[in-house]
Write an enzyme that holds these catalytic residues in place. Structure first.
Site: not given
Ligand code: ATP
Length: 320
Positions: A12, A26, A73, A104, A126, A128, A130, A171-172
């Site tokens: 996100g 930079r 994603r 994460d 993020t 959130d 979190d 905030g899920r």
């Molecule tokens: P937010 O929760 O703020 O949206 P995020 O980085 O946690 O941010 P995710 O959609 O969970 O968002 O993860 C982003 C990308 O990271 C995913 O599309 C995937 O390619 C990779 N990813 C997520 N989880 C895993 C995992 N367990 N192992 C490897 N790659 C992952």
């Protein structure tokens, strides 16, 4: 010897991601190394979709929300085949270090790349806030301020019509945003996923407040609790107070980042490149009590998010 690095944003989006990109680009230029921008997070890494970055390509992005590198994603990246393709892109393009900006999920992706000898440093972003390993993640302050501005406006009309406003914020799994926003807006109640709400007490408090002359209410609901519509229906049923629902939704993810987010993101971007240059790889940049540090990514992912109890207690005590 690090000669070329790359940067991507994933998951996100969060206001301030652009400031982090700018700082990475930079700092690379300052250190005399080249920098690539990977488009659409791990999607771009799997497909080899990259662009050359230089100090001029990031002019003016500090004040813009969103991310100039786009974000996405990538389910494919989570497969062994996708991961292998992503690692091959890094090898083919001579990427000696990769900065991954996101939540994460993004950190897990960065951790997995290290199994294929790709050196990574992750930056928490993020709205959130979190992520367990850091006290602050990019975007939180801007999202809070965006929500507060909207809710302050809602309060005016709720007051005029003597209504209750139920506002759903993002905030899920975490009530951090809801608690900050609720305290700042003077909410009558803040409903978060980490704690049970005593609805009978809330209805009674609303009824008493009405008798004592309070003619309107703001109730903040973190999306992980349930829908604002359900909460509003129950309030109408139990108190008879005319109630309206507002779901702030994706508006919370946009907007020009606040000074706090711009500065935090810039500090993290600089720190990430310095870590790569000093050979500290597979790390996460974190804000801790003692300042900004880098921490092992596996250690960081093993940590569990600590609930901010003191903040919650404050919210309860002032919501009268
Ligand atoms: P937010 O929760 O703020 O949206 P995020 O980085 O946690 O941010 P995710 O959609 O969970 O968002 O993860 C982003 C990308 O990271 C995913 O599309 C995937 O390619 C990779 N990813 C997520 N989880 C895993 C995992 N367990 N192992 C490897 N790659 C992952």
């Amino acid at each position: 010897m690090v000669k070329r690095i790359a940067v991507l944003t994933s998951g996100g989006d969060a206001p301030g991601m652009n400031s982090a990109i700018r700082a990475v680009v930079r700092t690379a230029a300052f250190e005399g190394i080249s920098c690539l921008g990977v488009k659409r997070g791990f999607v771009g890494l799997v497909n080899g979709d990259v662009m050359e970055m230089n100090p001029r390509s990031v002019d003016g992005i500090n004040l813009k929300g969103g991310t100039m590198l786009y974000t996405a994603r990538s389910p494919e990246f989570k497969t062994e085949e996708g991961l292998r393709k992503a690692a091959q892109t890094c090898k083919y393009l001579g990427i000696d270090g990769l900065v991954c900006i996101g939540g994460d999920g993004t950190f897990r992706g960065a951790r997995d790349l290290s199994r294929y000898d790709v050196s990574t440093v992750a930056i928490p972003a993020t709205i959130d806030n979190d992520i367990a390993c850091t006290r602050y993640s990019i975007g939180f302050d801007t999202a809070c301020n965006t929500a507060i501005e909207a809710i302050d406006k809602l309060r005016d009309t709720m007051q005029s019509h003597e209504r209750c406003s139920v506002v759903e914020v993002m905030g899920r799994n975490s009530g951090s945003l809801a608690m900050y926003v609720g305290i700042a807006c003077g909410a009558s109640a803040i409903l978060i996923p980490e704690r049970e709400t005593n609805f009978e007490e809330l209805y009674e408090r609303m009824r008493m407040a009405r008798i004592q002359g309070r003619n309107h209410h703001i109730i903040i609901v973190a999306e992980g609790v349930g829908t604002a519509n359900e909460v509003a229906q129950d309030i109408i049923e139990h108190t008879g107070v005319e109630t309206r629902v507002t779901v702030l939704g994706h508006v919370q993810r946009g907007g020009s980042p606040t000074a706090r987010d711009r500065v935090a993101a810039t500090r993290m971007g600089v720190k990430a490149v310095n870590a790569l240059l000093e050979g500290r790889t597979n790390r996460v940049i974190c804000f801790k009590d003692k300042g900004i540090i880098d921490q092992d990514i596996i250690e960081a992912l093993d940590m569990s998010h600590e609930f901010h109890q003191e903040l919650y207690d404050v919210a309860i005590q002032v919501a009268r």
